[in-house]
Design a protein around this motif. Structure first.
Motif, PDB file in Angstrom:
ATOM      1  N   ALA A 138      54.671 -31.668  16.846  1.00  0.00           N
ATOM      2  CA  ALA A 138      53.692 -32.722  16.662  1.00  0.00           C
ATOM      3  C   ALA A 138      52.750 -32.401  15.507  1.00  0.00           C
ATOM      4  O   ALA A 138      52.234 -33.310  14.856  1.00  0.00           O
ATOM      5  CB  ALA A 138      52.893 -32.939  17.944  1.00  0.00           C
ATOM      6  N   PHE A 139      52.532 -31.129  15.239  1.00  0.00           N
ATOM      7  CA  PHE A 139      51.641 -30.711  14.151  1.00  0.00           C
ATOM      8  C   PHE A 139      52.415 -30.279  12.913  1.00  0.00           C
ATOM      9  O   PHE A 139      51.895 -29.570  12.064  1.00  0.00           O
ATOM     10  CB  PHE A 139      50.710 -29.599  14.629  1.00  0.00           C
ATOM     11  N   GLY A 140      53.681 -30.683  12.836  1.00  0.00           N
ATOM     12  CA  GLY A 140      54.468 -30.416  11.643  1.00  0.00           C
ATOM     13  C   GLY A 140      55.018 -29.008  11.527  1.00  0.00           C
ATOM     14  O   GLY A 140      55.413 -28.585  10.466  1.00  0.00           O
ATOM     15  N   GLY A 141      55.053 -28.276  12.639  1.00  0.00           N
ATOM     16  CA  GLY A 141      55.505 -26.887  12.574  1.00  0.00           C
ATOM     17  C   GLY A 141      56.923 -26.661  12.851  1.00  0.00           C
ATOM     18  O   GLY A 141      57.850 -27.261  12.954  1.00  0.00           O
ATOM     19  N   ALA A 183      59.858 -22.200  31.401  1.00  0.00           N
ATOM     20  CA  ALA A 183      60.627 -23.132  30.568  1.00  0.00           C
ATOM     21  C   ALA A 183      59.792 -24.354  30.205  1.00  0.00           C
ATOM     22  O   ALA A 183      59.797 -24.805  29.043  1.00  0.00           O
ATOM     23  CB  ALA A 183      61.907 -23.556  31.286  1.00  0.00           C
ATOM     24  N   ARG A 184      59.054 -24.890  31.161  1.00  0.00           N
ATOM     25  CA  ARG A 184      58.194 -26.049  30.878  1.00  0.00           C
ATOM     26  C   ARG A 184      57.100 -25.680  29.880  1.00  0.00           C
ATOM     27  O   ARG A 184      56.790 -26.450  28.973  1.00  0.00           O
ATOM     28  CB  ARG A 184      57.591 -26.607  32.165  1.00  0.00           C
ATOM     29  N   ARG A 185      56.518 -24.502  30.028  1.00  0.00           N
ATOM     30  CA  ARG A 185      55.474 -24.044  29.113  1.00  0.00           C
ATOM     31  C   ARG A 185      56.031 -23.894  27.693  1.00  0.00           C
ATOM     32  O   ARG A 185      55.408 -24.296  26.724  1.00  0.00           O
ATOM     33  CB  ARG A 185      54.881 -22.724  29.615  1.00  0.00           C
ATOM     34  N   LEU A 186      57.222 -23.320  27.569  1.00  0.00           N
ATOM     35  CA  LEU A 186      57.848 -23.171  26.255  1.00  0.00           C
ATOM     36  C   LEU A 186      58.179 -24.525  25.643  1.00  0.00           C
ATOM     37  O   LEU A 186      57.989 -24.730  24.433  1.00  0.00           O
ATOM     38  CB  LEU A 186      59.101 -22.301  26.360  1.00  0.00           C
ATOM     39  N   ASP A 187      58.665 -25.454  26.466  1.00  0.00           N
ATOM     40  CA  ASP A 187      58.959 -26.805  25.976  1.00  0.00           C
ATOM     41  C   ASP A 187      57.700 -27.480  25.438  1.00  0.00           C
ATOM     42  O   ASP A 187      57.738 -28.136  24.388  1.00  0.00           O
ATOM     43  CB  ASP A 187      59.575 -27.667  27.079  1.00  0.00           C
ATOM     44  N   ARG A 188      56.579 -27.313  26.152  1.00  0.00           N
ATOM     45  CA  ARG A 188      55.316 -27.902  25.684  1.00  0.00           C
ATOM     46  C   ARG A 188      54.871 -27.280  24.360  1.00  0.00           C
ATOM     47  O   ARG A 188      54.390 -27.962  23.471  1.00  0.00           O
ATOM     48  CB  ARG A 188      54.227 -27.756  26.747  1.00  0.00           C
ATOM     49  N   ALA A 189      55.054 -25.966  24.230  1.00  0.00           N
ATOM     50  CA  ALA A 189      54.664 -25.275  22.994  1.00  0.00           C
ATOM     51  C   ALA A 189      55.506 -25.762  21.817  1.00  0.00           C
ATOM     52  O   ALA A 189      54.983 -26.002  20.721  1.00  0.00           O
ATOM     53  CB  ALA A 189      54.795 -23.772  23.166  1.00  0.00           C
ATOM     54  N   VAL A 190      56.808 -25.950  22.024  1.00  0.00           N
ATOM     55  CA  VAL A 190      57.698 -26.444  20.963  1.00  0.00           C
ATOM     56  C   VAL A 190      57.292 -27.863  20.582  1.00  0.00           C
ATOM     57  O   VAL A 190      57.190 -28.208  19.397  1.00  0.00           O
ATOM     58  CB  VAL A 190      59.172 -26.366  21.397  1.00  0.00           C
ATOM     59  N   ALA A 191      57.055 -28.703  21.576  1.00  0.00           N
ATOM     60  CA  ALA A 191      56.660 -30.090  21.317  1.00  0.00           C
ATOM     61  C   ALA A 191      55.323 -30.138  20.556  1.00  0.00           C
ATOM     62  O   ALA A 191      55.161 -30.950  19.646  1.00  0.00           O
ATOM     63  CB  ALA A 191      56.557 -30.867  22.626  1.00  0.00           C
ATOM     64  N   SER A 192      54.419 -29.254  20.907  1.00  0.00           N
ATOM     65  CA  SER A 192      53.121 -29.207  20.240  1.00  0.00           C
ATOM     66  C   SER A 192      53.264 -28.796  18.784  1.00  0.00           C
ATOM     67  O   SER A 192      52.648 -29.393  17.891  1.00  0.00           O
ATOM     68  CB  SER A 192      52.207 -28.233  20.986  1.00  0.00           C
TER      69      SER A 192
END
Length: 110
Positions: A107-110, A95-104
């Protein structure tokens, strides 16, 4: 694992193999709420009773579930509650890994 004898590593791998099948994780999740029979688990998981029985046999071999016959029904329950601590640890990490991927991506407009 540092203190395990080499022959025990195979046992550890077999334990994790039992947890590597999504259907078995569903079964463990349903059993977390209380004991169930094969028919109930089959209905809840959306599989045949024969399929669920095969998965339960694997979980029993690893000592994760226990069975008890009552009349014409057999009920399954969790035999090793520590599996939930392991699953919760892994699920939290994912869950933490997925949250980081979403936040990333955000952050890059995706």
């Amino acid at each position: 694992m540092a203190h395990l004898p080499p022959e025990a590593i195979g046992e550890v791998a077999t334990y994790f193999q039992a947890l590597s099948e999504p259907t078995r994780l569903h079964i463990l999740n349903w059993l977390r709420q209380g004991e169930r029979n094969v028919g109930e688990l089959a209905q809840l998981c959306g599989f045949t009773a024969a399929n669920i029985s095969r998965h339960l046999a694997v979980l029993m071999q690893q000592g994760l579930v226990a069975r008890e016959g009552r009349g014409t029904s057999v009920y399954y329950r969790i035999a090793d509650e520590s599996v939930y601590a392991l699953c919760d640890l892994v699920c939290g990490n994912i869950a933490r890994r997925l949250d980081r991927a979403v936040a990333s991506r955000k952050a890059f407009g995706g």
